[in-house]
Scaffold this active site. Structure first.
Site, PDB file in Angstrom:
ATOM      1  CE1 TYR A 144      -6.269  -5.293   1.349  1.00  0.00           C
ATOM      2  CE2 TYR A 144      -8.057  -5.605   2.909  1.00  0.00           C
ATOM      3  CZ  TYR A 144      -7.489  -5.851   1.681  1.00  0.00           C
ATOM      4  OH  TYR A 144      -8.151  -6.665   0.783  1.00  0.00           O
ATOM      5  CG  HIS A 149      -6.287  -2.565  -2.497  1.00  0.00           C
ATOM      6  ND1 HIS A 149      -5.825  -3.182  -3.645  1.00  0.00           N
ATOM      7  CD2 HIS A 149      -5.785  -3.282  -1.452  1.00  0.00           C
ATOM      8  CE1 HIS A 149      -5.067  -4.219  -3.302  1.00  0.00           C
ATOM      9  NE2 HIS A 149      -5.034  -4.308  -1.983  1.00  0.00           N
ATOM     10  CE  LYS A 269       0.898  -8.580   0.304  1.00  0.00           C
ATOM     11  NZ  LYS A 269       0.539  -7.422  -0.520  1.00  0.00           N
ATOM     12  CB  THR A 366      -2.890  -1.544  -2.775  1.00  0.00           C
ATOM     13  OG1 THR A 366      -2.036  -2.653  -2.526  1.00  0.00           O
ATOM     14  CG2 THR A 366      -2.939  -1.243  -4.254  1.00  0.00           C
TER      15      THR A 366
HETATM   16 MN    MN Z   1       0.720  -3.849   0.690  1.00  0.00          MN
END
Ligand code: MN
Length: 433
Positions: A144, A149, A269, A366
């Protein structure tokens, strides 16, 4: 240097093509039997222009004979359904293969070029083969690591004034993902069903996700494992990386936002993640090394490493809307924006003694940039549905519709405009069951 911008191949390669002589990424392919020719079974290959070089055929034609480490390369390794076993042979072998192929394909080397039968045996058009999933990861971890993001998501779901949680600037946050549902580019993704609850609803309902999203990510493949209990000093972290690919971490935002507390992502996910079919080696990415963003506060010593460990790789997301014939680029960003480097991610992952395995896949999280056109998910591009993204066909999107195709591409550019590219990872959304 295999990445010398001046190198040319005897194979005709269009300017700007992702697979010039300088790249030589690894993949796995298969050619199905046709009326005229038998099938190949799975083979390891290297992309060169719009062709695949069949490594097993190259070996059978004798081009690895007497070439240092390659003389002893077991033929079986080149006929497997994934790169894992080949990767396990170690960096000296990957390097020797790229070195030899770079020689064989150079414009002034007649060894292969002038032997029509050998060329026919070794070179296949990419359009004539099926590209398979290049690695079979036993473990997949999703980081992450984009501060943009994480800040955007924290602002939307919590508090813009305290968007980043207190740990974020101290360690590369991650969760263990699902390896079994990783698929290769081209595989359709079924819209998942699941539990979701709108903030103002009294109770959750079960049904197809209404907030299906993509995540633009770059993943790296572990090339050298570790034993349980052995951390990796950060200075050695990149020695454990084989190469890099594009990664679409499809996400169902409505499922995710209801289920994630307190243990993190799960069914929102793990219904599918897509990888590009070619793995670009760390050696091929060497020319694109750049310093990362300033890290404040300074990370703890086990996460500190001198020198540039970020990579200047241009990334984009295109959408081919359901029913449309033209794709539209909806995001352009760069891998260098990432806050935490791959070296830091790997060193952190191993810091508690967790063992890394050859073929493991670790994704960046991301990748969003600082501007509104550089955001790496629909969630951010349409700001949680509050400013839908207008499309050229007159429609708009807050999240993905059935029939939409998402295509991600990426490349680094050498001084003369030659691009070392990833090709693409694409996937179409199908209506769920
Ligand atoms: Mn991801």
């Amino acid at each position: 240097m295999l990445t010398d911008p001046a190198l040319r191949s005897w194979i005709d390669i269009a300017p700007g093509h992702p697979f010039p002589l300088q790249n030589l990424p690894f993949g796995v392919f298969e050619r199905e039997a046709t009326a005229g020719a038998p099938g190949t079974g799975p083979r390891l290959g290297v992309a060169i222009g719009s062709y695949v070089l069949d490594l097993y055929a190259v070996q059978q034609q004798g081009f690895f004979d007497g070439v240092g480490l390659l003389a002893g390369l077991p033929p079986k390794v080149l006929r497997r359904r994934s790169l894992n076993r080949f990767i396990g042979l170690g960096r000296p072998v990957w390097r020797a293969v790229r070195q030899r192929l770079s020689e064989l394909l150079r414009h002034d080397n007649p060894e292969l070029r002038d032997h029509e039968d050998a060329v026919r045996a070794c070179l296949l058009r990419q359009t004539d083969v099926q590209l398979l999933q290049p690695i079979k990861p036993r473990n997949y971890t999703d980081f992450y690591s984009s501060i943009e993001h994480a800040t955007n998501v924290g602002s939307m779901f919590r508090d813009p004034a305290n968007a980043l949680l207190p740990n974020w600037r101290h360690l590369p946050v991650a969760y263990h993902g699902r390896a079994s549902s990783i698929v290769v580019s081209g595989t359709p993704i079924c819209r998942p069903q699941g539990q979701r609850k709108a903030p103002d609803a009294e109770a959750p309902t079960f049904g197809p996700s209404q907030q299906l999203d993509f995540e633009l990510e770059v993943g790296f493949v572990v090339g050298k494992g570790t034993t349980l209990g052995s951390p990796v000093p950060i200075a050695e972290a990149e020695d454990h990386i084989f190469g890099v690919l594009l990664f679409n971490d499809w996400s169902a935002r409505d499922l995710q936002s209801w289920e994630y507390a307190p243990l993190g992502p799960f069914l929102g996910k793990n219904f599918g993640s897509s990888v590009s079919p070619w793995v670009v080696t760390m050696d091929a990415l060497e020319p694109f090394r750049v310093p990362g963003p300033a890290q404040l506060p300074t990370p703890l010593p086990y996460l500190q490493v001198p020198g540039p460990h970020h990579f200047d790789l241009q990334l984009e997301v295109a959408l081919l809307p359901a029913g449309a014939t033209e794709e539209v680029v909806i995001s352009q960003t760069n891998f260098r924006h990432l806050y935490w480097s791959m070296a830091q991610q790997l060193a952190h992952h191993a810091s508690n003694g967790c063992n890394l395995e050859v073929g493991d896949l670790y994704a960046s999280g991301t990748i969003s940039g600082p501007t509104p056109d550089s955001l790496g998910s629909m969630l951010e591009l349409a700001w949680r549905g509050t400013r839908p993204l207008p499309l050229p066909d007159g429609s708009e999107r807050s999240f993905l519709l059935d029939g939409d195709t998402v295509i991600m591409r990426g490349y680094g550019e050498l001084s003369n405009g030659v691009r070392i590219g990833f090709g693409e990872v694409r996937g179409m959304v199908l209506a769920g069951l």
